[in-house]
Scaffold this motif. Structure first.
Motif, PDB file in Angstrom:
ATOM      1  N   PHE A   1      -4.223   4.072   7.592  1.00 18.93           N
ATOM      2  CA  PHE A   1      -2.818   4.049   7.808  1.00 18.93           C
ATOM      3  C   PHE A   1      -2.385   4.698   8.982  1.00 18.93           C
ATOM      4  O   PHE A   1      -3.208   5.696   9.496  1.00 18.93           O
ATOM      5  CB  PHE A   1      -2.040   5.050   6.770  1.00 18.93           C
ATOM      6  CG  PHE A   1      -2.290   4.258   5.212  1.00 18.93           C
ATOM      7  CD1 PHE A   1      -1.279   3.381   4.775  1.00 18.93           C
ATOM      8  CD2 PHE A   1      -3.596   4.406   4.536  1.00 18.93           C
ATOM      9  CE1 PHE A   1      -1.372   2.993   3.489  1.00 18.93           C
ATOM     10  CE2 PHE A   1      -3.495   3.821   3.299  1.00 18.93           C
ATOM     11  CZ  PHE A   1      -2.522   3.081   2.787  1.00 18.93           C
ATOM     12  N   PRO A   2      -1.279   4.119   9.674  1.00 17.33           N
ATOM     13  CA  PRO A   2      -0.669   5.035  10.814  1.00 17.33           C
ATOM     14  C   PRO A   2      -0.303   6.388  10.253  1.00 17.33           C
ATOM     15  O   PRO A   2       0.184   6.760   9.221  1.00 17.33           O
ATOM     16  CB  PRO A   2       0.621   4.025  11.159  1.00 17.33           C
ATOM     17  CG  PRO A   2       0.344   2.624  10.240  1.00 17.33           C
ATOM     18  CD  PRO A   2      -0.857   2.850   9.217  1.00 17.33           C
ATOM     19  N   VAL A   3      -0.478   7.122  11.158  1.00 27.44           N
ATOM     20  CA  VAL A   3       0.122   8.707  11.216  1.00 27.44           C
ATOM     21  C   VAL A   3      -0.718   9.431  10.256  1.00 27.44           C
ATOM     22  O   VAL A   3      -1.376  10.467  10.726  1.00 27.44           O
ATOM     23  CB  VAL A   3       1.683   8.790  10.685  1.00 27.44           C
ATOM     24  CG1 VAL A   3       1.884  10.171  10.603  1.00 27.44           C
ATOM     25  CG2 VAL A   3       2.483   8.025  11.658  1.00 27.44           C
TER      26      VAL A   3
ATOM     27  N   ILE B   1       3.912   4.119   3.234  1.00 22.61           N
ATOM     28  CA  ILE B   1       4.223   3.010   2.379  1.00 22.61           C
ATOM     29  C   ILE B   1       4.382   1.567   3.244  1.00 22.61           C
ATOM     30  O   ILE B   1       5.202   1.854   4.161  1.00 22.61           O
ATOM     31  CB  ILE B   1       5.438   3.149   1.363  1.00 22.61           C
ATOM     32  CG1 ILE B   1       5.237   4.410   0.744  1.00 22.61           C
ATOM     33  CG2 ILE B   1       5.310   1.929   0.387  1.00 22.61           C
ATOM     34  CD1 ILE B   1       6.532   4.740  -0.055  1.00 22.61           C
ATOM     35  N   GLY B   2       3.675   0.584   2.946  1.00 18.73           N
ATOM     36  CA  GLY B   2       3.857  -0.523   3.795  1.00 18.73           C
ATOM     37  C   GLY B   2       3.255  -1.644   3.028  1.00 18.73           C
ATOM     38  O   GLY B   2       2.488  -1.682   2.062  1.00 18.73           O
ATOM     39  N   ASN B   3       3.656  -2.730   3.868  1.00 17.37           N
ATOM     40  CA  ASN B   3       3.130  -4.010   3.235  1.00 17.37           C
ATOM     41  C   ASN B   3       2.269  -4.645   4.465  1.00 17.37           C
ATOM     42  O   ASN B   3       2.736  -5.011   5.628  1.00 17.37           O
ATOM     43  CB  ASN B   3       4.173  -5.229   3.189  1.00 17.37           C
ATOM     44  CG  ASN B   3       5.223  -4.778   2.172  1.00 17.37           C
ATOM     45  OD1 ASN B   3       5.064  -3.695   1.374  1.00 17.37           O
ATOM     46  ND2 ASN B   3       6.304  -5.544   2.018  1.00 17.37           N
ATOM     47  N   PHE B   4       0.905  -4.945   4.047  1.00 21.16           N
ATOM     48  CA  PHE B   4       0.113  -5.806   4.835  1.00 21.16           C
ATOM     49  C   PHE B   4       0.014  -7.261   4.553  1.00 21.16           C
ATOM     50  O   PHE B   4      -0.253  -7.473   3.299  1.00 21.16           O
ATOM     51  CB  PHE B   4      -1.587  -5.179   4.851  1.00 21.16           C
ATOM     52  CG  PHE B   4      -2.396  -6.002   5.531  1.00 21.16           C
ATOM     53  CD1 PHE B   4      -2.736  -5.453   6.968  1.00 21.16           C
ATOM     54  CD2 PHE B   4      -2.923  -7.375   5.291  1.00 21.16           C
ATOM     55  CE1 PHE B   4      -3.464  -5.999   7.771  1.00 21.16           C
ATOM     56  CE2 PHE B   4      -3.799  -7.729   6.027  1.00 21.16           C
ATOM     57  CZ  PHE B   4      -4.182  -7.340   7.336  1.00 21.16           C
ATOM     58  N   ILE B   5       0.404  -8.212   5.482  1.00 20.79           N
ATOM     59  CA  ILE B   5       0.749  -9.241   5.308  1.00 20.79           C
ATOM     60  C   ILE B   5      -0.022 -10.182   6.063  1.00 20.79           C
ATOM     61  O   ILE B   5       0.227  -9.986   7.332  1.00 20.79           O
ATOM     62  CB  ILE B   5       2.233  -9.541   5.230  1.00 20.79           C
ATOM     63  CG1 ILE B   5       3.140  -8.590   4.533  1.00 20.79           C
ATOM     64  CG2 ILE B   5       2.420 -11.075   4.985  1.00 20.79           C
ATOM     65  CD1 ILE B   5       4.690  -8.823   4.791  1.00 20.79           C
TER      66      ILE B   5
ATOM     67  N   LEU C   1       0.820  -1.137  -0.238  1.00 19.42           N
ATOM     68  CA  LEU C   1       0.090   0.005   0.157  1.00 19.42           C
ATOM     69  C   LEU C   1       0.875   1.384  -0.065  1.00 19.42           C
ATOM     70  O   LEU C   1       1.685   1.292   0.696  1.00 19.42           O
ATOM     71  CB  LEU C   1      -0.928   0.133   1.150  1.00 19.42           C
ATOM     72  CG  LEU C   1      -1.630  -1.150   1.655  1.00 19.42           C
ATOM     73  CD1 LEU C   1      -2.386  -1.158   2.943  1.00 19.42           C
ATOM     74  CD2 LEU C   1      -2.655  -1.655   0.624  1.00 19.42           C
ATOM     75  N   ASP C   2       0.567   2.149  -0.758  1.00 16.05           N
ATOM     76  CA  ASP C   2       1.380   3.368  -0.955  1.00 16.05           C
ATOM     77  C   ASP C   2       0.510   4.530  -1.083  1.00 16.05           C
ATOM     78  O   ASP C   2      -0.226   4.758  -2.088  1.00 16.05           O
ATOM     79  CB  ASP C   2       2.226   3.273  -2.349  1.00 16.05           C
ATOM     80  CG  ASP C   2       3.349   4.326  -2.667  1.00 16.05           C
ATOM     81  OD1 ASP C   2       3.003   5.516  -2.254  1.00 16.05           O
ATOM     82  OD2 ASP C   2       4.185   4.131  -3.176  1.00 16.05           O
ATOM     83  N   VAL C   3       0.573   5.612   0.050  1.00 19.67           N
ATOM     84  CA  VAL C   3      -0.101   6.705  -0.116  1.00 19.67           C
ATOM     85  C   VAL C   3       0.502   7.954   0.139  1.00 19.67           C
ATOM     86  O   VAL C   3       1.672   7.782   0.925  1.00 19.67           O
ATOM     87  CB  VAL C   3      -1.397   6.301   0.885  1.00 19.67           C
ATOM     88  CG1 VAL C   3      -0.645   6.271   2.214  1.00 19.67           C
ATOM     89  CG2 VAL C   3      -2.259   7.392   0.538  1.00 19.67           C
ATOM     90  N   ASN C   4       0.341   8.863  -0.390  1.00 17.09           N
ATOM     91  CA  ASN C   4       0.995  10.402  -0.273  1.00 17.09           C
ATOM     92  C   ASN C   4      -0.024  11.122   0.336  1.00 17.09           C
ATOM     93  O   ASN C   4      -1.061  11.582  -0.470  1.00 17.09           O
ATOM     94  CB  ASN C   4       1.467  10.907  -1.514  1.00 17.09           C
ATOM     95  CG  ASN C   4       1.992  12.430  -1.274  1.00 17.09           C
ATOM     96  OD1 ASN C   4       2.431  12.797  -0.275  1.00 17.09           O
ATOM     97  ND2 ASN C   4       1.975  13.093  -2.395  1.00 17.09           N
TER      98      ASN C   4
END
Length: 420
Positions: free
Chosen positions: A227-229, A317-321, A178-181
């Motif tokens: 998302f965190p933050v 940006i993170g990986n949900f696994i 997941l990639d978010v700006n």
């Protein structure tokens, strides 16, 4: 130990990588920045010196002009600069020429994005098999280290997959990248990196789902993630580079990539696409001039590096696994957050460039130290992730791991058939 770095390219990612390499030039040696337009390289050098980031002032930081599609010129440049590590941070059209020059000279090759041909977009998967992996045997024969996709995504997210497989899971079911700006640049419309490459990604959505490639419509599958933050943001299923190596190297049923887009971005993109402005196909004007609409659009939009001074907000940006560990179902989110204003204060760049440029410099340091100098071609997930993640923690991109309460349910796209 490898010494002396040649950075190919002078965009936002190269800008950040140059700063970070300069801050570690006691390990990396001399640094040369080369691109077709030497003045852009000189501007990066001015920024590095302005921020006092050249750690060892006895080492050289200098620029050269080069056409990165000209293999003999690249070979001569590598030899003349005595560069043993080449960071290819130019447009992805030059990957194969830079790689060929590295194979010929024995220099280490690294990039941050998959190779593309100007007249081809979203080729059949897995993309790495079309170009890069065809050179695996030659790299191995000549003992050339080639590290593919050493940015953030691809790059850091690949290392997180390897870490998850080693440490957090016995078996993996799904990986959702997941990639978010959640930032604002103050412009009516702009892209955070090269607009031409950016828009070429949005032609087809190839996704790895239930151990097979599926083709979905662009921006057609959405989910909202807290998302965190940065909080809750919409993300859309998107095709992306890292899926094409992770599908081979990580044992998971599904690996998917999601990118965040706001309504305004999607509306403008839809209008531009419907008008034909995102097309890579040449068109002929009434006076006989031939132009590529996408290149015209790139010329009209703001240069991504120009966004940095006024950018506010953060990226995540993170990986949900999800998978199994010790007989129990487990879900984690492994991620990084980055602040635009803090990045500008440190290296005079925005966070998107920062997240791609710092890992490239970290990979160069690991090669120089010998940790990642493997003498053959690899994608990042095939390397030991521990020293990479540890180094990133130290130089500006810390990794966080959040154990999830088994409440997250991504869209059940596994049940969808492929679409044309």
């Amino acid at each position: 130990m490898k010494k002396n770095v040649l950075i190919i390219g002078a965009g936002g990612v190269a800008h950040v990588a140059a700063h970070k390499c300069a801050m570690h030039n006691d390990v990396l040696g001399d640094i040369c920045i080369a691109s077709r337009t030497q003045s852009k390289c000189d501007a990066i050098i001015e920024s590095v010196l302005r921020k006092n980031h050249l750690k060892d002032t006895a080492k050289k930081l200098y620029s050269r002009a080069v056409d990165a599609l000209d293999i003999p010129a690249l070979v001569a440049l590598i030899q003349d600069t005595k560069s043993e590590i080449v960071l290819n941070l130019g447009q992805s059209y030059v990957n194969m020429s830079v790689l060929e020059a590295c194979i010929e000279t024995g220099a280490v090759y690294m990039d941050t994005a998959i190779h593309e041909e100007p007249d081809k977009v979203c080729e059949n998967p897995p993309w790495y098999e079309n170009y890069e992996w065809k050179r695996k045997e030659r790299c191995a024969e000549r003992g050339v280290t080639a590290i593919l996709g050493a940015g953030f995504d691809p790059g850091v997210v690949n290392a997180w997959c390897a870490l998850a497989q080693q440490k957090y899971f016995d078996t993996i079911d799904t990986i959702d990248i997941l990639d978010v700006n959640a930032g604002s640049h103050g412009k009516y419309f702009a892209t955070n990196f090269d607009p031409e490459i950016n828009f070429r990604e949005f032609k087809k959505v190839w996704t790895w789902d239930e151990r097979q490639w599926k083709l979905q419509k662009v921006h057609s599958i959405r989910m909202d993630y807290d998302f965190p933050v940065v909080g809750s943001c919409p993300v859309y299923l998107t095709g992306h580079d890292e899926l094409h190596s992770l599908s081979k190297n990580i044992d998971a049923n599904s690996i998917r990539f999601w990118m965040g887009f706001g309504d305004h971005y999607l509306n403008v993109f839809s209008v531009l696409t419907n008008l034909g402005m995102t097309s890579e196909k040449p068109v002929r004007l009434p006076d006989g001039t031939e132009v590529v609409p996408l290149k015209v659009l790139k010329a009209l939009l703001p240069d991504p590096s120009s966004l940095a001074p006024g950018y506010t907000g953060k990226t995540c940006i993170g990986n949900f696994i999800s998978g199994m560990k010790d007989g129990q179902k487990r879900e984690i989110f492994i991620y990084n957050t980055c602040d635009h204003a803090e990045c500008y204060q440190e290296v005079e760049a925005q966070a998107i460039s920062y997240t791609a440029g710092v890992p490239a410099a970290a990979a160069a340091i690991l090669v120089a130290r010998g940790d990642w100098d493997v003498k053959h071609m690899v994608n990042v997930e095939e390397l030991d992730p521990a020293p990479f993640i540890e180094l990133l923690d130290q130089i500006g991109l810390p990794t966080e791991v959040e154990e999830k309460p088994l409440a997250f349910v991504p869209p059940a796209i596994a049940a969808l058939d492929s679409v044309d």
